[in-house]
Design a protein around this motif. Structure first.
Motif, PDB file in Angstrom:
ATOM      1  N   GLN A  59       0.833  -1.207   0.000  1.00 48.26           N
ATOM      2  CA  GLN A  59       0.000   0.000   0.000  1.00 48.26           C
ATOM      3  C   GLN A  59       0.866   1.254   0.000  1.00 48.26           C
ATOM      4  N   LEU A  60       1.913   1.233   0.809  1.00 45.66           N
ATOM      5  CA  LEU A  60       2.846   2.365   0.847  1.00 45.66           C
ATOM      6  C   LEU A  60       3.563   2.517  -0.496  1.00 45.66           C
ATOM      7  N   PHE A  61       3.941   1.397  -1.088  1.00 50.37           N
ATOM      8  CA  PHE A  61       4.639   1.456  -2.367  1.00 50.37           C
ATOM      9  C   PHE A  61       3.743   2.083  -3.431  1.00 50.37           C
ATOM     10  N   ARG A  62       2.476   1.686  -3.452  1.00 50.57           N
ATOM     11  CA  ARG A  62       1.548   2.275  -4.432  1.00 50.57           C
ATOM     12  C   ARG A  62       1.406   3.775  -4.214  1.00 50.57           C
ATOM     13  N   GLN A  63       1.275   4.189  -2.951  1.00 56.29           N
ATOM     14  CA  GLN A  63       1.196   5.619  -2.648  1.00 56.29           C
ATOM     15  C   GLN A  63       2.449   6.347  -3.115  1.00 56.29           C
ATOM     16  N   ASN A  64       3.581   5.687  -2.944  1.00 51.89           N
ATOM     17  CA  ASN A  64       4.859   6.273  -3.328  1.00 51.89           C
ATOM     18  C   ASN A  64       4.908   6.560  -4.823  1.00 51.89           C
ATOM     19  N   VAL A  65       4.534   5.566  -5.639  1.00 50.58           N
ATOM     20  CA  VAL A  65       4.693   5.729  -7.085  1.00 50.58           C
ATOM     21  C   VAL A  65       3.616   6.616  -7.705  1.00 50.58           C
ATOM     22  N   GLU A  66       2.628   7.006  -6.940  1.00 45.40           N
ATOM     23  CA  GLU A  66       1.626   7.919  -7.483  1.00 45.40           C
ATOM     24  C   GLU A  66       2.262   9.223  -7.952  1.00 45.40           C
ATOM     25  N   ALA A 102      11.895   0.531  -3.860  1.00 50.39           N
ATOM     26  CA  ALA A 102      11.699   1.860  -3.268  1.00 50.39           C
ATOM     27  C   ALA A 102      13.036   2.558  -3.050  1.00 50.39           C
ATOM     28  N   SER A 103      14.042   1.822  -2.649  1.00 53.20           N
ATOM     29  CA  SER A 103      15.373   2.403  -2.452  1.00 53.20           C
ATOM     30  C   SER A 103      15.969   2.868  -3.774  1.00 53.20           C
ATOM     31  N   ARG A 104      15.734   2.116  -4.822  1.00 55.96           N
ATOM     32  CA  ARG A 104      16.276   2.493  -6.131  1.00 55.96           C
ATOM     33  C   ARG A 104      15.662   3.778  -6.657  1.00 55.96           C
ATOM     34  N   PHE A 105      14.413   4.037  -6.344  1.00 57.88           N
ATOM     35  CA  PHE A 105      13.829   5.323  -6.737  1.00 57.88           C
ATOM     36  C   PHE A 105      14.670   6.481  -6.208  1.00 57.88           C
ATOM     37  N   VAL A 106      15.219   6.284  -5.010  1.00 54.60           N
ATOM     38  CA  VAL A 106      16.009   7.345  -4.373  1.00 54.60           C
ATOM     39  C   VAL A 106      17.385   7.444  -5.010  1.00 54.60           C
ATOM     40  N   TYR A 107      18.157   6.338  -5.023  1.00 52.00           N
ATOM     41  CA  TYR A 107      19.540   6.500  -5.486  1.00 52.00           C
ATOM     42  C   TYR A 107      19.687   6.440  -7.000  1.00 52.00           C
ATOM     43  N   TYR A 108      18.618   6.069  -7.718  1.00 47.66           N
ATOM     44  CA  TYR A 108      18.603   6.255  -9.170  1.00 47.66           C
ATOM     45  C   TYR A 108      18.052   7.639  -9.532  1.00 47.66           C
ATOM     46  N   ASN A 109      17.576   8.349  -8.512  1.00 51.55           N
ATOM     47  CA  ASN A 109      17.015   9.692  -8.702  1.00 51.55           C
ATOM     48  C   ASN A 109      15.881   9.682  -9.739  1.00 51.55           C
ATOM     49  N   GLU A 154      12.606  10.763 -10.916  1.00 55.96           N
ATOM     50  CA  GLU A 154      11.827  11.965 -10.588  1.00 55.96           C
ATOM     51  C   GLU A 154      10.353  11.848 -10.948  1.00 55.96           C
ATOM     52  N   LYS A 155      10.049  11.081 -11.986  1.00 60.17           N
ATOM     53  CA  LYS A 155       8.672  11.014 -12.471  1.00 60.17           C
ATOM     54  C   LYS A 155       8.175   9.578 -12.457  1.00 60.17           C
ATOM     55  N   THR A 156       6.916   9.432 -12.084  1.00 62.51           N
ATOM     56  CA  THR A 156       6.305   8.112 -12.169  1.00 62.51           C
ATOM     57  C   THR A 156       5.911   7.838 -13.615  1.00 62.51           C
ATOM     58  N   THR A 157       5.509   6.594 -13.868  1.00 63.61           N
ATOM     59  CA  THR A 157       5.051   6.212 -15.206  1.00 63.61           C
ATOM     60  C   THR A 157       3.781   5.379 -15.057  1.00 63.61           C
ATOM     61  N   PRO A 158       2.988   5.307 -16.102  1.00 64.08           N
ATOM     62  CA  PRO A 158       1.805   4.429 -16.032  1.00 64.08           C
ATOM     63  C   PRO A 158       2.184   2.980 -15.716  1.00 64.08           C
ATOM     64  N   TYR A 159       3.339   2.545 -16.200  1.00 60.53           N
ATOM     65  CA  TYR A 159       3.772   1.170 -15.934  1.00 60.53           C
ATOM     66  C   TYR A 159       4.088   0.960 -14.454  1.00 60.53           C
ATOM     67  N   LEU A 160       4.745   1.926 -13.833  1.00 59.62           N
ATOM     68  CA  LEU A 160       5.017   1.822 -12.398  1.00 59.62           C
ATOM     69  C   LEU A 160       3.720   1.724 -11.609  1.00 59.62           C
ATOM     70  N   MET A 161       2.730   2.523 -12.007  1.00 57.60           N
ATOM     71  CA  MET A 161       1.442   2.483 -11.310  1.00 57.60           C
ATOM     72  C   MET A 161       0.768   1.129 -11.491  1.00 57.60           C
TER      73      MET A 161
END
Length: 206
Positions: free
Chosen positions: A27-34, A95-102, A104-111
């Motif tokens: 649930q947190l991960f989904r909120q994150n990628v929004e 979730a960690s990779r979102f941070v150190y890969y920087n 910045e934008k979500t994608t429809p695929y991530l969602m």
């Protein structure tokens, strides 16, 4: 093996708690990628849940080492614990990779991946509740649902990676997003592996 002894409740309760912890993580991960606007905060929260999941694993292993007669084969309980941990490790790593890969934008695929992960986590939680109640037909139905979600994730991975090679001009962006998509699909693979163990348990005890 005999079910429903008082000692058994520790194993079943811990497995259900571990599965519920994964639902919270997804649930947190989904909120994150929004939006990915607060990805550092979400990465921290998911790391906390991953640590909590490690504690559940330790409890199960400790109980296995101190219990003479267990409600299921020891190897099955150990495998269930390991597979639960694999799922949580996988989503925390994303979730960690979102941070150190920087990223910045979500994608429809991530969602779409996030929605599938949340769905598969809910199925797993229901399956462990059913295991506690010995509702084996329910588990079998949920195993089918989990396999269907994994198939959806596999198709989504092929679509998402294919779109990168068609549309992404920056090779660095392509590499990091390709790894993320593949790693997210790998989390659903771990869920399918766990479902296979649950199915094996049903075959033994139903």
């Amino acid at each position: 093996m005999i079910f429903n002894r008082s000692k058994d409740s520790v194993f079943y309760h811990t497995l259900v708690e571990a599965a519920s912890n994964i639902v919270e993580a997804m649930q947190l991960f989904r909120q994150n990628v929004e939006t990915l606007q607060h990805k550092e905060d979400y990465a921290e929260k998911l790391k906390d849940l991953e640590n909590k999941g490690d504690e559940f694993t330790h409890i199960l292993i400790r109980e296995l080492n101190s219990t003479f007669v267990t409600p299921m084969d020891r190897e099955d309980i150990k495998e269930l614990a390991i597979k639960l941990d694999d799922i949580l490790d996988g989503v925390e790593a994303c979730a960690s990779r979102f941070v150190y890969y920087n990223v910045e934008k979500t994608t429809p695929y991530l969602m779409q991946f996030a929605e599938l992960l949340e769905k598969v986590a809910e199925h797993l939680q229901e399956a462990f509740i059913a295991l506690q109640k010995r509702e084996f037909p329910t588990i079998q139905n949920l195993v089918v649902e989990i396999n269907l979600v994994e198939n959806q994730a596999d198709r989504l991975m092929r679509q998402s990676v294919g779109s990168l090679f068609e549309e992404q001009k920056d090779p660095v962006e392509l590499i990091k997003m390709k790894e993320l998509y593949e790693k997210l699909e790998g989390v659903t693979d771990s869920a399918e592996d766990l479902a296979d163990v649950l199915e094996s348990v049903v075959m033994k005890y139903a």
